[in-house]
Design an enzyme around this catalytic site. Structure first.
Site, mmCIF file in Angstrom:
data_model
loop_
_atom_site.group_PDB
_atom_site.id
_atom_site.type_symbol
_atom_site.label_atom_id
_atom_site.label_comp_id
_atom_site.label_asym_id
_atom_site.label_seq_id
_atom_site.Cartn_x
_atom_site.Cartn_y
_atom_site.Cartn_z
ATOM 1 N N ARG A 64 0.871 -1.098 -0.199
ATOM 2 C CA ARG A 64 0.219 -0.178 0.168
ATOM 3 C C ARG A 64 0.865 0.978 0.093
ATOM 4 O O ARG A 64 0.166 2.455 -0.635
ATOM 5 C CB ARG A 64 -0.952 -0.046 1.038
ATOM 6 C CG ARG A 64 -1.960 1.008 1.713
ATOM 7 C CD ARG A 64 -2.775 0.531 2.362
ATOM 8 N NE ARG A 64 -4.456 1.570 1.799
ATOM 9 C CZ ARG A 64 -4.519 2.378 2.766
ATOM 10 N NH1 ARG A 64 -4.147 2.457 4.299
ATOM 11 N NH2 ARG A 64 -5.518 3.444 3.203
ATOM 12 N N HIS A 68 0.702 4.368 -2.437
ATOM 13 C CA HIS A 68 -0.115 5.677 -1.902
ATOM 14 C C HIS A 68 1.396 6.509 -2.042
ATOM 15 O O HIS A 68 0.882 7.856 -2.222
ATOM 16 C CB HIS A 68 -0.018 5.381 -0.040
ATOM 17 C CG HIS A 68 -1.148 5.231 0.173
ATOM 18 N ND1 HIS A 68 -2.050 5.501 1.291
ATOM 19 C CD2 HIS A 68 -2.031 4.340 -0.773
ATOM 20 C CE1 HIS A 68 -2.756 4.805 1.355
ATOM 21 N NE2 HIS A 68 -3.759 4.702 -0.099
ATOM 22 N N VAL A 72 0.242 10.238 -5.028
ATOM 23 C CA VAL A 72 0.499 11.710 -4.898
ATOM 24 C C VAL A 72 1.762 12.110 -5.021
ATOM 25 O O VAL A 72 2.859 11.672 -4.836
ATOM 26 C CB VAL A 72 0.471 11.309 -2.741
ATOM 27 C CG1 VAL A 72 0.607 13.100 -2.989
ATOM 28 C CG2 VAL A 72 -0.953 10.463 -2.717
ATOM 29 N N SER A 78 8.228 10.591 -1.580
ATOM 30 C CA SER A 78 7.123 11.905 -0.562
ATOM 31 C C SER A 78 6.675 11.933 0.279
ATOM 32 O O SER A 78 6.608 12.305 1.023
ATOM 33 C CB SER A 78 6.558 12.830 -1.533
ATOM 34 O OG SER A 78 5.034 12.297 -2.325
ATOM 35 N N ASN A 93 -2.069 7.437 5.786
ATOM 36 C CA ASN A 93 -1.504 7.206 5.960
ATOM 37 C C ASN A 93 -0.692 7.034 7.027
ATOM 38 O O ASN A 93 0.308 5.728 7.179
ATOM 39 C CB ASN A 93 -0.023 8.199 5.259
ATOM 40 C CG ASN A 93 -0.154 7.989 3.794
ATOM 41 O OD1 ASN A 93 -0.629 7.486 3.141
ATOM 42 N ND2 ASN A 93 -0.102 9.323 2.843
ATOM 43 N N HIS A 191 -5.944 -5.752 -2.110
ATOM 44 C CA HIS A 191 -6.588 -5.983 -1.165
ATOM 45 C C HIS A 191 -7.078 -7.657 -0.372
ATOM 46 O O HIS A 191 -7.397 -8.289 0.462
ATOM 47 C CB HIS A 191 -8.148 -5.543 -0.876
ATOM 48 C CG HIS A 191 -8.323 -4.477 -1.303
ATOM 49 N ND1 HIS A 191 -8.889 -3.413 -1.266
ATOM 50 C CD2 HIS A 191 -7.107 -3.411 -0.611
ATOM 51 C CE1 HIS A 191 -8.506 -1.510 -0.740
ATOM 52 N NE2 HIS A 191 -7.441 -2.406 -0.525
ATOM 53 N N ASP A 244 -9.855 -9.827 2.837
ATOM 54 C CA ASP A 244 -9.915 -11.585 1.753
ATOM 55 C C ASP A 244 -10.321 -12.023 2.538
ATOM 56 O O ASP A 244 -9.241 -13.314 3.825
ATOM 57 C CB ASP A 244 -8.664 -10.913 1.316
ATOM 58 C CG ASP A 244 -9.083 -12.923 0.285
ATOM 59 O OD1 ASP A 244 -9.875 -12.909 -0.175
ATOM 60 O OD2 ASP A 244 -8.210 -12.759 -0.327
ATOM 61 N N SER A 247 -8.523 -15.711 3.597
ATOM 62 C CA SER A 247 -7.320 -15.714 3.505
ATOM 63 C C SER A 247 -6.576 -14.723 3.678
ATOM 64 O O SER A 247 -5.850 -14.090 1.906
ATOM 65 C CB SER A 247 -7.379 -15.941 1.426
ATOM 66 O OG SER A 247 -6.397 -16.079 0.921
ATOM 67 N N ASP A 252 -3.186 -14.752 -3.407
ATOM 68 C CA ASP A 252 -4.019 -15.197 -4.161
ATOM 69 C C ASP A 252 -5.460 -14.723 -4.676
ATOM 70 O O ASP A 252 -5.749 -13.378 -4.614
ATOM 71 C CB ASP A 252 -4.759 -16.781 -3.254
ATOM 72 C CG ASP A 252 -5.175 -16.352 -2.140
ATOM 73 O OD1 ASP A 252 -5.666 -15.467 -2.338
ATOM 74 O OD2 ASP A 252 -5.769 -17.490 -1.235
#
Ligand code: HEM
Length: 328
Positions: A64, A68, A72, A78, A93, A191, A244, A247, A252
């Site tokens: 992630r 992110h 940006v 940054s 964040n 995700h 998820d 899992s 997967d």
């Protein structure tokens, strides 16, 4: 022209058309550090592995983090800067906290090996790939050569997608950055690992469409009580739930299966199933419909390469930071 030339010309045109098709930005290359810091990628991989052994929750956070960073001001590190009102301090964040020490550690190890060579933005891109591999996803080749930016402002994070965005807004946000509907579905497929705080979806449980007391009818009726138990109505919204179901630690296809079973968690996840054009891609990954040949593991790497090109600084632009959390 001899009879071979047109064929070679066509092959050349196809080959050169292939990189823009992946959206490869000028200035990035495969193995950018192979001559001046040949161990760069291994050092990042080893650092991520060391931290993952202590706490596997860093993997989704590293993935992630790259998203992110790129959305940006482009993929230029940054997000890593400490200080008042930097991107790092912005609400979306805050839950990435665990990821920053991993990047800082990789940078320290790289500075010891080859000072002033490897950018923080590249470390973030490489660590995202390594995180996916550690959670059993397929590897991909990361293009490197990014340089680090010199601006970081919390305000700029307003461009990040919200879990309450409509599908049209989601598509628009991604297309503004050169990512199409397939990239959207594929990247949100990230995700398949990690968790969310209850506050980002409890409206679906207790206040769907501001109807106080009603839940989202799209949630499977057997699944609803499980979510309600994990996210009580009078809770403070900070409990965390896997994105998820069943899992959350493994990269997967299960996230996409869950979408089809009424087991999406965020409104924005559910939207991928409700909309015909995004659902077609989801179905494709599940082996159904016109896009049934799509292979998630492969497309994920392709879309990550595309995402990794957003707003990159190369050549003489930007810097190579000495420390990832502060400007030089
Ligand atoms: C429409 C686009 C997206 C929306 C609205 C969205 C929203 C969210 C939200 C609300 C969370 C939970 C945050 C928290 O409670 O800490 C989350 C987590 C996560 N997102 Fe997304 N996301 C989007 C796209 C993406 C993309 C493109 C990726 C990766 C390529 C990604 C990877 C992740 C991961 C791995 C987590 C789990 C983080 C953790 O375990 O702390 N997301 N996302």
């Amino acid at each position: 022209m001899g009879c071979l030339e047109p064929v070679l010309f066509l092959a050349f045109m196809l080959a050169t058309a292939a990189s823009p098709a992946l959206g490869q930005a000028d200035g990035l290359s495969v193995g950018f550090y192979s001559t001046n810091c040949s161990m760069a990628e291994e050092i990042v991989t080893q650092t991520v592995r060391d931290h993952f052994k202590k706490n596997s929750a860093i993997a989704p956070k590293l993935l992630r983090l790259h998203f992110h960073d790129c959305f940006v001001q482009g993929c230029e590190g940054s997000i890593l800067i400490d200080g008042n009102d930097t991107e790092k301090t912005a609400i979306p964040n805050l839950s990435l906290e665990l990821a920053f020490p991993v990047i800082d550690d990789a940078k320290a190890r790289l500075e010891a090996e080859c000072p002033g060579v490897v950018s923080c933005a590249d470390i973030v891109a490489l660590a995202a790939r390594d995180a996916v591999v550690l959670t059993k996803g397929l590897s991909w080749t990361v293009w490197t050569g990014r340089r680090d930016g010199n601006v970081s402002s919390a305000f700029d994070t307003f461009v990040l997608p919200s879990p309450f965005d409509s599908i049209d807004t989601q598509k628009q946000t991604f297309s503004d950055l050169g990512l199409d509907t397939k990239d959207l579905v594929t990247l949100v497929g990230g995700h398949t690992i990690g968790t969310t705080a209850c506050q980002f979806f409890s409206d679906r449980l207790y206040d769907f469409n501001n109807t106080n007391g009603t839940s989202d009818p799209a949630i499977n009726s057997h699944f609803l009580p499980k979510l309600e138990k994990l996210c009580p109505q009078n809770g403070d919204g900070t409990n965390r739930v896997v994105l998820d179901w069943g899992s959350g630690n493994r990269f997967d296809l299960s996230y996409f299966f869950n979408l089809g079973k009424g087991q999406a968690i965020l409104d924005s996840d559910e939207a991928l199933w409700a909309d015909n054009s995004t659902r077609e891609v989801v179905e494709g990954y599940l082996g159904n419909g016109g896009l049934s040949g799509l292979i998630f593991d492969i497309e994920f790497g392709n879309s990550m390469v595309k995402m990794g090109n957003i707003g990159v600084l190369t050549g003489n632009n930007g810097d190579i930071r000495k420390v990832c959390s502060s400007f030089n």
